[in-house]
Structure formats: structure tokens, C-alpha cells
Design a protein around this motif. Structure first.
Motif, PDB file in Angstrom:
ATOM      1  N   ILE A  63       0.865  -1.186   0.000  1.00 38.14           N
ATOM      2  CA  ILE A  63       0.000   0.000   0.000  1.00 38.14           C
ATOM      3  C   ILE A  63       0.896   1.228   0.000  1.00 38.14           C
ATOM      4  N   GLY A  64       0.756   2.066  -1.026  1.00 33.29           N
ATOM      5  CA  GLY A  64       1.597   3.260  -1.091  1.00 33.29           C
ATOM      6  C   GLY A  64       1.647   3.844  -2.477  1.00 33.29           C
ATOM      7  N   VAL A  65       2.849   4.193  -2.911  1.00 34.01           N
ATOM      8  CA  VAL A  65       3.028   4.829  -4.218  1.00 34.01           C
ATOM      9  C   VAL A  65       3.239   3.780  -5.313  1.00 34.01           C
ATOM     10  N   LYS A  66       3.171   4.236  -6.572  1.00 32.53           N
ATOM     11  CA  LYS A  66       3.314   3.335  -7.717  1.00 32.53           C
ATOM     12  C   LYS A  66       4.651   2.604  -7.707  1.00 32.53           C
ATOM     13  N   GLN A  67       5.686   3.285  -7.187  1.00 31.51           N
ATOM     14  CA  GLN A  67       7.025   2.687  -7.158  1.00 31.51           C
ATOM     15  C   GLN A  67       7.100   1.438  -6.281  1.00 31.51           C
ATOM     16  N   SER A  68       6.073   1.195  -5.480  1.00 35.83           N
ATOM     17  CA  SER A  68       6.051  -0.006  -4.634  1.00 35.83           C
ATOM     18  C   SER A  68       5.979  -1.284  -5.468  1.00 35.83           C
ATOM     19  N   GLN A  69       5.719  -1.132  -6.766  1.00 27.87           N
ATOM     20  CA  GLN A  69       5.759  -2.301  -7.660  1.00 27.87           C
ATOM     21  C   GLN A  69       7.112  -2.995  -7.582  1.00 27.87           C
ATOM     22  N   GLU A  70       8.188  -2.201  -7.445  1.00 23.28           N
ATOM     23  CA  GLU A  70       9.531  -2.788  -7.364  1.00 23.28           C
ATOM     24  C   GLU A  70       9.646  -3.696  -6.141  1.00 23.28           C
ATOM     25  N   THR A  71       9.090  -3.243  -5.026  1.00 24.46           N
ATOM     26  CA  THR A  71       9.126  -4.032  -3.793  1.00 24.46           C
ATOM     27  C   THR A  71       8.351  -5.331  -3.979  1.00 24.46           C
ATOM     28  N   LEU A  72       7.193  -5.243  -4.627  1.00 19.47           N
ATOM     29  CA  LEU A  72       6.379  -6.436  -4.868  1.00 19.47           C
ATOM     30  C   LEU A  72       7.092  -7.393  -5.807  1.00 19.47           C
TER      31      LEU A  72
END
Length: 253
Positions: A63-72
Motif C-alpha cells: 500500500i503506497g506509491v506506484k514505485q512499490s511495484q519494485e518491492t512487490l
């Protein structure tokens, strides 16, 4: 059994955090970001449960910003099966508060129907240690916090948790929320082939509106400051002098 693992994008733990000159917050410009270390441990434990045949699917959510895709994608490269990103903010400086996160996770739980939610005990950026407990309350599920050992058998989970006095072992009924501590395991490194495979794994994108949750902050940060520098130590010539300083100056005796 499906396992749901929430993960958060935070400043990498190896980076020295800098406070903005105006004290309005932490400087995130050109700063390396990574998965919250406690959440990484939760992902590892979920994957181990799948490898043992206890879990059938591992779903990660951020849950957060679009850049969290990298974390996922990093979690998918470790071995998770699917990912869900809830874009709750467009500003990297905005930190979604624990109650809003818990409400969004409750919505994800209702959609995914996992038997177990594994999450880090806290995020290293705000150290609130609240989301797991709030999620348990919202769902009416059992909870086990600060887990250093976890064993799932049948419809129960046995958790050894770290407390002030040592270790405490409890048994909780599934479905349950378990927040993990550092000593639970050592996360694996994602191999290059798995990193490539992760790019093809499903990653769904949602918004808070999909779950009917208002993420507007309830708290205002007035000022952020660097911690005070540590004072230099003092050498003493004898035990008697040490005791005198502890008693008269430090006031601890």
C-alpha cells in the motif's frame, strides 16, 4: 491454505537517513529504497510454509506509491505467487497511517480469504508496530505478535514470541494474524532466473476507493529533527570515583 503477506517500501536499512533543512520531513531524493526487513522475513516464512506443503499460495500486497511495484516484484522473485498493489498516494513523502493500512488490508483479506496473514512486526521508517494488531481487531481474528518461531498444524498455529522476560509460546486458531521478529529466519536472495520470472507473475493494481477506505491522514507532523549527538565519555581513576559519578552526576544509584 493461502498466506497473505503485506510488504512496505522503506528507505534501505543501510542508508543513513537525512532530515530536510527545513525540518519538514526526511529527505528521500535519490535515496535507495527497499522492502522493510521485517516484511522480508514474513515473505520468507510464507514461502517456507509453501515449500513444506502447508501453504498452497503466497500473495503479497503493498500500500503506497506506484514505485512499490519494485518491492512487490522483489517478493515475487523470492517465491511469492501473486501481488496486489493499492496505490494510495502519488507523493513518496506521504506515509499511509496504520489504521488506514489495516482497513485496506481487511478489504484485501475479504477478497482473498487467506488462512494466515504474515506481516513484519513494524516498519523501520515509522516504527509504529500497530498495523497487525489493528488488522486483528478489525477482522476479529486471533493474533500472535513478535514471532521468533512458527509452526502450523491443522487449524492451529504454535508461535514462540519474544517478550520482555524471555520467550512465550502460544497456540492460536486459524485464521490468524502473525507479526514476525528478526530471529524467525534469514531471508533468501532472489536468483537471476527468478527475478526474470517475477516479471511475468500477476500484479493487480487497486485503489483505496475499491475498498471504500479514506486514507486522509489523522496526524500532522509538526517538525522532524536529527537525534542529539552522543556526548563524549569520561575516564575514571577508580571504582569509588565511578560510583560517585553514577550517584551524584548520573543519578542512577
Amino acid at each position: 491454505m493461502k498466506v497473505l503477506v503485506p510488504v512496505k517500501r522503506v528507505i534501505d536499512y543501510n542508508v543513513k537517513v537525512r532530515v530536510k533543512a527545513d525540518g519538514s520531513g526526511v529527505d528521500l531524493a535519490n535515496v535507495k529504497m527497499s522492502m522493510n526487513p521485517f516484511d522480508e522475513i514474513a515473505v520468507e516464512e510464507a514461502i517456507r510454509l509453501k515449500e513444506k506443503g502447508v501453504a498452497t499460495e503466497v500473495v503479497v500486497v503493498s500500500i503506497g506509491v506506484k514505485q512499490s511495484q519494485e518491492t512487490l516484484r522483489n517478493a515475487l522473485a523470492m517465491g511469492a505467487d501473486r501481488a496486489v498493489l493499492i496505490e494510495a498516494s502519488a507523493d513518496v513523502q506521504t506515509d499511509i497511517e496504520p489504521l488506514a493500512v489495516a482497513k485496506l488490508l481487511a478489504g484485501v483479506v475479504k477478497d482473498e480469504a487467506p488462512g494466515l496473514v504474515l506481516t513484519g512486526k513494524q516498519a523501520i521508517d515509522n516504527d509504529m508496530n500497530a498495523t497487525g494488531q489493528m488488522l486483528s481487531a478489525l477482522l476479529g481474528w486471533s493474533q500472535a505478535t513478535f514471532a521468533s518461531e512458527l509452526a502450523v498444524e491443522g487449524d492451529t498455529a504454535t508461535v514462540t514470541r519474544e517478550v520482555d522476560g524471555g520467550l512465550q509460546t502460544i497456540k492460536v486458531k486459524l485464521p490468524t494474524i502473525v507479526t514476525v521478529d528478526l530471529r524467525l529466519n534469514e531471508p533468501r536472495y532472489a536468483s537471476l532466473p527468478n527475478i526474470m520470472k517475477a516479471k511475468a507473475k500477476p500484479l493487480a493494481t487497486k485503489t483505496p476507493a475499491d475498498y471504500g477506505v479514506d486514507t486522509a491522514p489523522r496526524l500532522n507532523v509538526l517538525k522532524t529533527v536529527e537525534p542529539a549527538g552522543r556526548k563524549a565519555g569520561v575516564k575514571v581513576g577508580s571504582v569509588d570515583e565511578l560510583i560517585a559519578k553514577l550517584k551524584d552526576e548520573a543519578g542512577v544509584l
